[in-house]
Design an enzyme around this catalytic site. Structure first.
Site, PDB file in Angstrom:
ATOM      1  CG  HIS A   1      -4.000   0.563   4.576  1.00 16.29           C
ATOM      2  ND1 HIS A   1      -3.608  -0.629   5.121  1.00 16.29           N
ATOM      3  CD2 HIS A   1      -2.978   1.422   4.822  1.00 16.29           C
ATOM      4  CE1 HIS A   1      -2.420  -0.504   5.681  1.00 16.29           C
ATOM      5  NE2 HIS A   1      -2.014   0.737   5.498  1.00 16.29           N
TER       6      HIS A   1
ATOM      7  CD  GLU B   1       3.799   0.346   7.303  1.00 11.60           C
ATOM      8  OE1 GLU B   1       3.263   0.084   8.389  1.00 11.60           O
ATOM      9  OE2 GLU B   1       3.165   0.799   6.323  1.00 11.60           O
TER      10      GLU B   1
ATOM     11  CG  HIS C   1      -0.196   0.132   2.540  1.00 15.39           C
ATOM     12  ND1 HIS C   1       0.167  -0.967   3.291  1.00 15.39           N
ATOM     13  CD2 HIS C   1       0.271   1.217   3.231  1.00 15.39           C
ATOM     14  CE1 HIS C   1       0.792  -0.567   4.382  1.00 15.39           C
ATOM     15  NE2 HIS C   1       0.878   0.757   4.364  1.00 15.39           N
TER      16      HIS C   1
ATOM     17  CG  HIS D   1      -0.157   0.705  12.483  1.00 16.70           C
ATOM     18  ND1 HIS D   1       0.514   1.853  12.819  1.00 16.70           N
ATOM     19  CD2 HIS D   1       0.380   0.281  11.306  1.00 16.70           C
ATOM     20  CE1 HIS D   1       1.419   2.111  11.884  1.00 16.70           C
ATOM     21  NE2 HIS D   1       1.351   1.175  10.965  1.00 16.70           N
TER      22      HIS D   1
ATOM     23  CE1 TYR E   1       4.858   3.622   8.243  1.00 17.10           C
ATOM     24  CE2 TYR E   1       4.729   3.117  10.587  1.00 17.10           C
ATOM     25  CZ  TYR E   1       4.112   3.314   9.362  1.00 17.10           C
ATOM     26  OH  TYR E   1       2.753   3.205   9.276  1.00 17.10           O
TER      27      TYR E   1
ATOM     28  CG  HIS F   1       4.340   4.674   4.590  1.00 14.21           C
ATOM     29  ND1 HIS F   1       3.482   5.310   5.452  1.00 14.21           N
ATOM     30  CD2 HIS F   1       3.778   3.448   4.371  1.00 14.21           C
ATOM     31  CE1 HIS F   1       2.463   4.531   5.741  1.00 14.21           C
ATOM     32  NE2 HIS F   1       2.607   3.384   5.090  1.00 14.21           N
TER      33      HIS F   1
END
Length: 308
Positions: free
Chosen positions: A199, A264, A151, A245, A254, A213
């Protein structure tokens, strides 16, 4: 979900030192170099079958040139082009080969100023594993051995406008959003998907055209730990991690490529469905949403404001 946009196809990013960037993505991340010119390097992960998922472009600054999403059929592409025009977007046709090894498509700008393209076909190279009776993992992987990209996260001065555009003009679904308060609905930030991950693209507040990112998928937490070892071995600048997260429930590190583009490595999360209820985070809990392990407010400012 089998029609329309399928997934993130490739990211095209600027790098200030093409050879240093190539070494990072090939030797540290374990990507396969599929083509190269004096100005560009094309890369794919071992579990990706299309020609490339990353384009490195020589430049005097870092950042995102464009993102491209793969569409199921040419009928879908035409339908989405019409939706884009109805929504007021200025759409340009992209001819076959204008993007190396990619078929014809369309190009347009998001309200945030980012360039996005849609395409249907890309040259097929196949995975590093055979299609018949494959082993779980190929031999000889370098560094992290990232199987695929996952992503990207972009910044926008008015995130809700870009979120609205992606959902109405391109039929993205929303998995999670950040709002001012529990009674609010307008997203300050949002996580959108077309595949089955939490996502495929996310939008947070920041300057227009910013890249926060782009991310590589890893299959399990042990791979994330191995990635951390690899980054330390090669002195890769780590931004945050290992972290978890609250938003997406993913586990993460990251870090930065040699040009300063943030990468990431990401694993975990959940399966997302189009009919899932949207998860809402209130702004006062954003630190916990981003850094569930260490939700310290002072981390947020630097983490979200440093972009390319």
């Amino acid at each position: 979900m089998g029609e329309g946009i399928l997934r993130l196809g490739f990211v095209d990013v600027r790098v200030t030192d093409l050879e240093a960037a190539r070494k990072h993505y090939v030797e540290v991340m374990g990507m396969q170099e599929t083509a190269r010119t004096d100005e560009m390097v094309y890369l794919k992960g071992w579990d990706e079958y299309d020609h490339h998922s990353i384009v490195l472009r020589r430049s005097d600054r870092a950042g995102l040139v464009k993102m491209a999403f793969k569409v199921h059929t040419y009928e879908d592409l035409e339908r989405l082009e019409n939706q884009l025009r109805e929504y007021g977007a200025s759409v340009t046709r992209v001819s076959k080969g204008e993007n190396f090894s990619v078929g014809e498509g369309v190009r347009f700008r998001l309200p945030s100023g980012h360039t996005m393209e849609l395409f249907v076909e890309m040259d097929y190279l196949g995975k590093a594993l055979p299609q018949v009776n494959p082993a779980p993992v190929p031999d000889g992987l370098l560094g992290v051995g990232a199987p695929r990209i996952d992503h990207l996260l972009i910044t926008a001065d008015k995130p809700h406008e870009t979120v609205d555009f992606l959902m109405k003009a391109l039929n993205f679904y929303m998995s999670e959003k950040v709002v001012e308060s529990e009674q609010s609905e307008t997203p300050i930030a949002a996580w959108l998907f077309r595949s089955y991950t939490p996502h495929d693209i996310a939008i947070i507040p920041g300057r227009d055209e910013g890249l926060h990112h782009f991310a590589f998928w890893l299959d399990e937490f042990n791979d994330l730990r191995k990635a951390g070892d690899t980054f330390s071995k090669y002195d890769v600048p780590i931004d945050v991690g290992i972290e978890r997260h609250g938003i997406t429930r993913g586990q993460t590190i990251y870090y930065f490529d040699p040009s300063g583009n943030r990468n990431e490595v990401f694993t975990g999360g959940y399966i997302a469905y189009p009919d899932m209820p949207v998860v809402k985070w209130t702004a006062d809990q954003l630190a916990r949403g981003i850094f569930y392990f260490n939700h310290r407010q002072e981390w947020i400012e630097g983490f979200t404001s440093v972009t390319t």
